[in-house]
Design an enzyme around this catalytic site. Structure first.
Site, PDB file in Angstrom:
ATOM      1  N   THR A 279       0.839  -1.205   0.000  1.00 64.41           N
ATOM      2  CA  THR A 279       0.000   0.000   0.000  1.00 64.41           C
ATOM      3  C   THR A 279       0.875   1.256   0.000  1.00 64.41           C
ATOM      4  O   THR A 279       0.476   2.300  -0.498  1.00 64.41           O
ATOM      5  CB  THR A 279      -0.926  -0.003   1.237  1.00 64.41           C
ATOM      6  OG1 THR A 279      -1.493  -1.307   1.372  1.00 64.41           O
ATOM      7  CG2 THR A 279      -2.038   1.006   1.116  1.00 64.41           C
TER       8      THR A 279
ATOM      9  N   TYR B  66       6.315 -12.572   3.180  1.00 65.58           N
ATOM     10  CA  TYR B  66       5.018 -12.235   2.559  1.00 65.58           C
ATOM     11  C   TYR B  66       4.747 -13.208   1.418  1.00 65.58           C
ATOM     12  O   TYR B  66       5.434 -13.198   0.389  1.00 65.58           O
ATOM     13  CB  TYR B  66       5.114 -10.800   2.045  1.00 65.58           C
ATOM     14  CG  TYR B  66       3.819 -10.144   1.644  1.00 65.58           C
ATOM     15  CD1 TYR B  66       2.591 -10.792   1.682  1.00 65.58           C
ATOM     16  CD2 TYR B  66       3.824  -8.822   1.221  1.00 65.58           C
ATOM     17  CE1 TYR B  66       1.427 -10.152   1.315  1.00 65.58           C
ATOM     18  CE2 TYR B  66       2.656  -8.170   0.843  1.00 65.58           C
ATOM     19  CZ  TYR B  66       1.472  -8.842   0.892  1.00 65.58           C
ATOM     20  OH  TYR B  66       0.324  -8.203   0.525  1.00 65.58           O
TER      21      TYR B  66
ATOM     22  N   LYS C 205       3.009 -13.779   6.271  1.00 69.51           N
ATOM     23  CA  LYS C 205       1.818 -12.977   5.940  1.00 69.51           C
ATOM     24  C   LYS C 205       1.257 -13.540   4.657  1.00 69.51           C
ATOM     25  O   LYS C 205       1.979 -13.648   3.657  1.00 69.51           O
ATOM     26  CB  LYS C 205       2.235 -11.511   5.772  1.00 69.51           C
ATOM     27  CG  LYS C 205       1.117 -10.587   5.352  1.00 69.51           C
ATOM     28  CD  LYS C 205       1.652  -9.160   5.304  1.00 69.51           C
ATOM     29  CE  LYS C 205       0.594  -8.136   5.011  1.00 69.51           C
ATOM     30  NZ  LYS C 205       0.123  -8.156   3.649  1.00 69.51           N
TER      31      LYS C 205
END
Ligand SMILES: O=C([O-])C(=O)C[C@H](O)[C@@H](O)C(=O)[O-]
Length: 313
Positions: free
Chosen positions: A56, A143, A168
Site C-alpha cells: 500500500t 510475505y 503474511k
C-alpha cells in the site's frame, strides 16, 4: 565486528495493522511532512503496528533513499508506541540493502516482499529469505503472494530459521494455509506468527480466525480508521451482528469497488485518504488514479460505513 543478536520477537498489541500510503507532493516527490502526519494520526487512532513502505505504501515506486527517509519518519511518528515494520524486496542483494537501510532507520522488523520478477522454486526461495534474515538483526515476516508461494515444508524450514518470525498470507488458499499451520505446529512448534494479508483482509478474517490467524492488515484503516477499529473490536468481542453489518454494508461493496480497476488496491486507498482531508498526492506510475465516478462511490461508501457505525451503537 560481532553481528547483533537476531531478534526473535515482535510484540504487536491487539488492533488493526496499519499499512500507510506514501505521500507525494504536487511535483511527485515524497512529501515527508504529510507522511509523518498520516502515520502519526494512524498511531494515535489505535493502530497496533505500522507497516511502512509495503504494498500500500508503493514500495515498488520508491528509491532506496526515499525508502530510508520514509522509514525514518515512520519510526519518529510512531515514537516507540507501536512497532514499525518496513518492506524489503527485489532480488537478494537489493532486499538485503533495503533490510539494512530499514535497520539503520530504526525499524523494528521487516516484511520481506516476493523476489522481483522470477518465478523461483522452493529451494531458491528458502535461500533468498534466509540470506535476507541473516543480513540484519531485525525479525522478518515473509510475505506469501504472487510468485512467492510456499509448501508447508518450506514454511517449516522458514520457521526454523533464525530471525524469521512469521508469514503474511496474501494468496488466500485456505486449504494451503491450514496445512501450513498444522505442519509448523507439528514440526517447528513455537510462536511463529501468521497474518491475513489479503487485500481488504477484513473480508476474509472470519475464515482466517478459524485457522487460528488473528492478525490482519487493514487498508481501510488508512482512510477510515473508525470503521476498521469498530470491525476489529466487534470481531474481538464476538459481536457477530456488527461484524455482519459491516461486512454486508461496507466491506463487500468496498472489495467490489476495489476490484473495478487494476492497481486500485493502492490507488483507491490513496483516494480515500485524500477524501478524508489529507492530501497525500496521487499514485506513481505504473499505477493510475481511479476514475471520478469510482472516487464518488468510495465517498458514498465511507458515509454508509459511518451510518452503519451509528446504527450499531
Ligand atoms: O503490503 C501491503 O501493503 C499489504 O499487503 C497490506 C494491505 O493493507 C492489504 O491488507 C490491503 O491492501 O488491504
Amino acid at each position: 565486528m560481532t553481528p547483533a543478536p537476531l531478534a526473535t520477537r515482535l510484540d504487536i498489541p491487539s488492533g488493526p495493522l496499519f499499512f500507510p500510503v506514501t505521500a507525494y507532493g504536487p511535483d511527485g516527490s515524497v512529501d515527508l511532512d504529510t507522511y509523518r502526519t498520516h502515520v502519526r494520526r494512524g498511531v494515535e487512532a489505535g493502530a497496533a503496528a505500522v507497516f511502512a513502505c509495503c504494498g500500500t505504501g508503493e514500495f515498488h515506486a520508491l528509491t532506496p533513499e526515499e525508502f530510508e527517509g520514509c522509514v525514518r519518519v515512520a519510526v519518529e511518528a510512531a515514537d516507540g508506541r507501536v512497532p514499525v515494520v518496513a518492506g524489503a524486496g527485489y532480488g537478494t542483494a537489493l532486499a538485503v540493502r533495503y533490510a539494512r537501510l530499514a535497520e539503520a532507520a530504526g525499524a523494528d522488523g521487516l516484511l520481506a516482499m516476493p523476489p522481483y520478477l522470477v518465478v523461483a522454486g522452493q529451494e531458491g526461495l528458502l535461500r533468498h529469505y534466509r540470506e535476507v534474515a541473516a543480513a540484519t538483526a531485525l525479525p522478518v515476516i515473509v510475505y506469501q503472494r504472487d510468485n512467492a508461494v510456499f509448501t508447508p515444508q518450506t514454511v517449516v524450514a522458514l520457521a526454523r530459521t533464525d530471525g524469521i518470525i512469521g508469514l503474511k498470507d496474501g494468496l488466500g488458499d485456505l486449504d494451503l494455509m491450514q496445512r501450513v499451520v498444522s505442519a509448523v505446529r507439528c514440526e517447528a512448534p513455537g510462536d511463529f506468527l501468521y497474518f491475513n494479508g489479503l487485500p481488504t483482509a477484513e473480508q476474509t478474517q472470519l475464515a482466517y480466525r478459524a485457522l487460528g490467524v488473528t492478525l490482519y492488515s487493514s487498508a481501510v484503516f488508512c482512510f477510515a480508521p473508525e470503521i476498521a477499529l469498530a470491525f476489529h473490536q466487534a470481531l474481538r468481542t464476538g459481536d457477530d451482528a456488527t461484524v455482519a453489518k459491516l461486512l454486508d454494508g461496507f466491506y463487500r461493496p468496498f472489495v467490489e469497488l476495489r476490484d473495478r480497476g487494476r492497481g486500485y488496491a493502492v490507488a483507491l486507498v490513496k483516494a480515500g485518504v485524500r477524501l478524508r482531508g489529507l492530501d497525500v498526492g496521487e499514485v506513481r506510475p505504473p499505477l493510475h488514479e481511479p476514475s471520478g465516478d469510482h472516487v464518488k462511490q468510495l465517498a458514498e461508501l465511507i458515509e454508509r460505513g459511518h451510518a452503519l457505525l451509528e446504527e450499531a451503537k
